[in-house]
Design an enzyme around this catalytic site. Structure first.
Site, PDB file in Angstrom:
ATOM      1  N   HIS A  44      11.861 -78.198  77.579  1.00 44.51           N
ATOM      2  CA  HIS A  44      13.295 -78.537  77.540  1.00 44.51           C
ATOM      3  C   HIS A  44      14.194 -77.470  78.143  1.00 44.51           C
ATOM      4  CE1 HIS A  44      14.908 -76.291  73.907  1.00 44.51           C
ATOM      5  NE2 HIS A  44      13.622 -76.194  73.646  1.00 44.51           N
ATOM      6  N   CYS A  46      21.677 -68.001  63.446  1.00 41.61           N
ATOM      7  CA  CYS A  46      22.517 -68.159  62.270  1.00 41.61           C
ATOM      8  C   CYS A  46      21.599 -68.252  61.069  1.00 41.61           C
ATOM      9  CB  CYS A  46      23.302 -69.459  62.342  1.00 41.61           C
ATOM     10  SG  CYS A  46      24.773 -69.319  63.321  1.00 41.61           S
TER      11      CYS A  46
END
Ligand code: PLP
Length: 381
Positions: free
Chosen positions: A203, A323
């Protein structure tokens, strides 16, 4: 208001060739492990795809092991090479200080659960690993090292690492490289690098999400993470994802992008950016870098505020780092390059791909001064 995507290092649109090939394959029937005509037809399609990828990456078809992601390829390589080394009395895992979490986290898992000792190779302020450190480490403790893993190019800064020199220093210690960001963007050859193992992900090059490959030397057998039907040299059991593999091969075979054009676009973006925000600094600027990644520190700001302000202006970019429970951590990559926690948390990554245009860059540059002013004001309040 336009909608601008400058986060191609996270994922990039599928190229048309991949969309067409994958869609056609979705309609075809056959488990590649079945011996009947349908199965054999799928097997043939997959072996053709394997050959295409092998040719593009400079390895033998039998060295391509399909996985469900770059993350899986990294885990399989690092854990497998560690376990193989440990069987021969080697327990040290050497990684660079700037690896993606898909290497950092399995290395720490091996330390916590499998008796490994993890040593990180530091980088200089330009984001390049310290070869001298590695030389001294190999000279002192070479016979304890099970595996060395150094990424080919960093995902946050785009800085390209001297993997060939690592292989020379390593001698007969197995070297793995995470080439997820490099494939199709800078010259890359498995054979020429001389590594034992290399990770790829579709990807990032215009192929589908959720398919990757571990390139593993034919002569190396490593323990499997997944056991079952014995597919992929018994290293990665599971029915092969034929549509995604076909899409991956089509993307690998496509031009993907013209590196010179993308580098020119990036340079024009940098020129515009530093004109409008003179105190912005580009991380890794002095190094050999991928064409499509720019990592910028904007003093006096907070990355996640900037990201949301940019998003409000319809520009998608990234803080570059992970995160945790919705809280943005200071990037371990920027910290390793000498940033403080404060400056590491004042940085954004802009990344360009095959569909990026000068108009996208100009628009992003045009909204930045106001975003930075508001970001600084928010940081003071
Ligand atoms: N390695 C690097 C350098 C990456 O940039 C990424 C994705 O961001 C990965 C590994 C993980 O690849 P995947 O998304 O296929 O799991």
């Amino acid at each position: 208001m336009p909608s601008i995507y400058l986060d191609h290092a996270a994922t990039t649109p599928m190229v048309e060739e991949a969309l067409i090939a994958m869609t056609a394959q979705l309609a075809r029937l056959g488990n590649p492990s079945s011996l009947h005509t349908h199965g054999r037809a799928t097997r043939k399609t997959l072996e053709d795809a394997r050959e295409v990828i092998a040719k593009e990456v400079g390895c033998l078809p039998s060295e391509v092991i399909f996985t469900a992601s770059g993350t899986e390829a990294n885990n399989t390589a690092l854990k497998g090479l560690y376990w193989q080394g440990r069987d021969n009395g080697r327990h040290v895992v050497v990684i660079s200080a700037i690896e993606h979490h898909a290497i950092v986290d399995p290395a720490h898992w091996l330390q916590e659960h499998e008796g490994a000792e993890v040593i990180a190779i530091p980088v200089n302020t330009d984001g390049v690993i310290e070869l001298e450190f590695l030389k001294e480490l190999v000279a002192a403790r070479g016979n304890e090292i099970a595996v060395i893993s150094v990424m080919h190019a960093n995902n946050e800064t785009g800085v390209i690492q001297p993997v060939r020199a690592v292989v020379e220093i390593a001698g007969d210690i197995p070297v793995h490289t995470d080439a997820v960001q490099s494939f199709k963007k800078t010259p890359l050859s498995f054979n020429e690098l001389g590594v034992y193992a290399m990770s790829l992900s579709a990807h990032k090059i215009g192929g589908p999400l959720g398919i990757g490959a571990l390139i593993l030397r034919r002569t190396i057998e490593i323990p499997a993470l997944l056991h079952g039907g014995g597919q992929e040299r018994e290293i990665r059991s599971g029915t092969l994802n034929a549509p995604s593999i076909v899409g991956f091969a089509a993307a690998a075979h496509s031009k993907y992008y013209d590196a010179k054009q993308v580098a020119a676009l990036r340079d024009s973006f940098i020129a515009g950016l530093v004109t409008h925000i003179p105190d912005a600094t580009i991380n890794g600027l002095a190094s050999d870098r991928l064409p499509g990644i720019v990592n910028v520190t904007f003093p006096g700001t907070q990355s996640d505020t900037l990201l949301l302000l940019m998003d409000g202006q319809k520009v998608s970019c990234s803080t570059g780092s992970a995160c945790s429970a919705g809280v943005h951590e200071a990037s371990h990559v920027l910290l390793a390059m000498g940033h403080t926690h404060v400056t590491a948390q004042s940085s954004l990554r802009f990344s360009f791909g095959a569909t990026s245009t000068y108009a996208d860059c100009d628009y992003a540059v045009s909204v930045l001064p106001d975003v930075i002013t508001r970001g600084r004001a928010a940081n003071l309040s």
